[in-house]
Enzyme design. Sequence first.
Site, mmCIF file in Angstrom:
data_model
loop_
_atom_site.group_PDB
_atom_site.id
_atom_site.type_symbol
_atom_site.label_atom_id
_atom_site.label_comp_id
_atom_site.label_asym_id
_atom_site.label_seq_id
_atom_site.Cartn_x
_atom_site.Cartn_y
_atom_site.Cartn_z
ATOM 1 C CE LYS A 263 115.692 -76.791 7.428
ATOM 2 N NZ LYS A 263 116.160 -75.509 8.033
ATOM 3 N NE ARG A 337 119.837 -67.577 1.730
ATOM 4 C CZ ARG A 337 120.361 -67.174 2.886
ATOM 5 N NH1 ARG A 337 121.512 -66.510 2.902
ATOM 6 N NH2 ARG A 337 119.760 -67.442 4.020
#
Length: 501
Positions: A263, A337
């Site tokens: 990130k 996920r």
Amino acid sequence: MDFQLKTLSIAQAANEKADVLIVLLAAGTTTSKDALSVLVAQARTAGDLPDKAGKLLALYRAAGVAAPRVLLAPLGDGGPAAVRTAVLAAVNAAKGSNPKRMAIVFAGAVDAAGLGSAVLAAADASYVYTETKSKPEPRSLRQLSLGVPDAAALREAFDQATATVAGIELAKEWGNRPGNHCTPTMLAQAAKELAELPNVKCEVLGPKEVAKLGMGAFAAVAQGSAEPLRFIVLRYHGAPKDQAPVVLVGKGITFDTGGVSLKPAAEMDEMKFDMCGAASVLGVFRALGDIQPAINVVGLVPTCENMNDGRAIKPGDVVTSMSGQTIEVLNTDAEGRLILCDALTYAKRFAPSAVIDIATLTGACVVALGGVRSGLFSGDDALAEALEAAGEASQDRCWRMPLDEDYAEGLKSNFADVANVAGRAGGAVTAAKFLQRFASDYPWAHLDIAGTAWKSGAAKGSTGRPVGLLLNYLLAQSRKGGAAAKSSGKTQKAGTSRSRK
């Protein structure tokens, strides 16, 4: 904080001993001749008290009133949202004087929703995080009395509201803690402490147990961190054992670097909030332990860090989930996920009536809905409608998003059964479509709380959402279950309520 519920009229409130007295005023004229009613009538006649929620009139050392500071707060249309607006404004205004005792009195009639809204708003406005400060400024407000026309009639609503506050504040507390003060092991310990509550049990699985279960997707995310993963299983038994439970699955990434798909540095500190789904599950169980509703609930929390070392998963790696489906990891920053899919497979063993996963899953959902509503995804209309209704009732709102099969096209892979990302377009929907593959055996809903779980900027901090929504849904389901048992001649364990004293 010590919450108290009292039967108080506006005339009696004038004698209430408190550092600050907040008077919530419904629309209409006041004809009573007590001290506060006369002040309200005079202020309205002079035009100093517009009938709009959020407006305030401050009085100091008002004649005939015991409290040195009085805040008159109109309620506008008198609905729960207006009550919340009025109480937030009043408590925030009162905080400047550092009150230890505060009283909030409804000058007119109030229902259960209005009272609950006032309790939650007052707690929200007075919450203070102190865990990692060397010289913390503790919450000065120690006692909050709520005056209503008939306390006995609203006792159950009051008890549920104070229990909800306890759950929300637990979720806030763990959401706000930095990653080195909220590791997977620490989060698991917090869950174990919940087992001290009535009818709550906790089991914690470690890396060996997770490997034995075949949770290859979950284990792959954790393998780049020095902190060992934990898989938390919470159980609340408030109904007969043969009643199918609702399963809550909370994403518990205690810090998210993005992995190899790193990130940007700016605002990466906020990735400590990536476990707010897990925190909301803990918060729900904290409240269930107080309320004791007639329902069975299971909480599943896969928790780990998403970090980088020589063992971290790489873009292009293929992992095998607990379901047996293989997954091509095209982006290691789509890790939530991966841990959720194995938990969703694990949920099947409980033969659930419904499964709801809660996750700070996608930035795309923030773009779509901002910080106002959580994203709701479900192929089950009844479940989706029940969650939407719970969101409206709790003022912890969500918005149903599409799940058209066309969105799954981008998840196709040449090297595995499915890819973990499908590009930027419709990212919140494609993430939900990925999870849906692992939740086909039961009614399922996904709440994307990336925009609602915390605030940035000057107000940076966890919101405790969607504890209120989830609790409202579960309590509604418990009432339905009780009614069904009654109509069939069966008996269920009765729920009990206790106020937080």
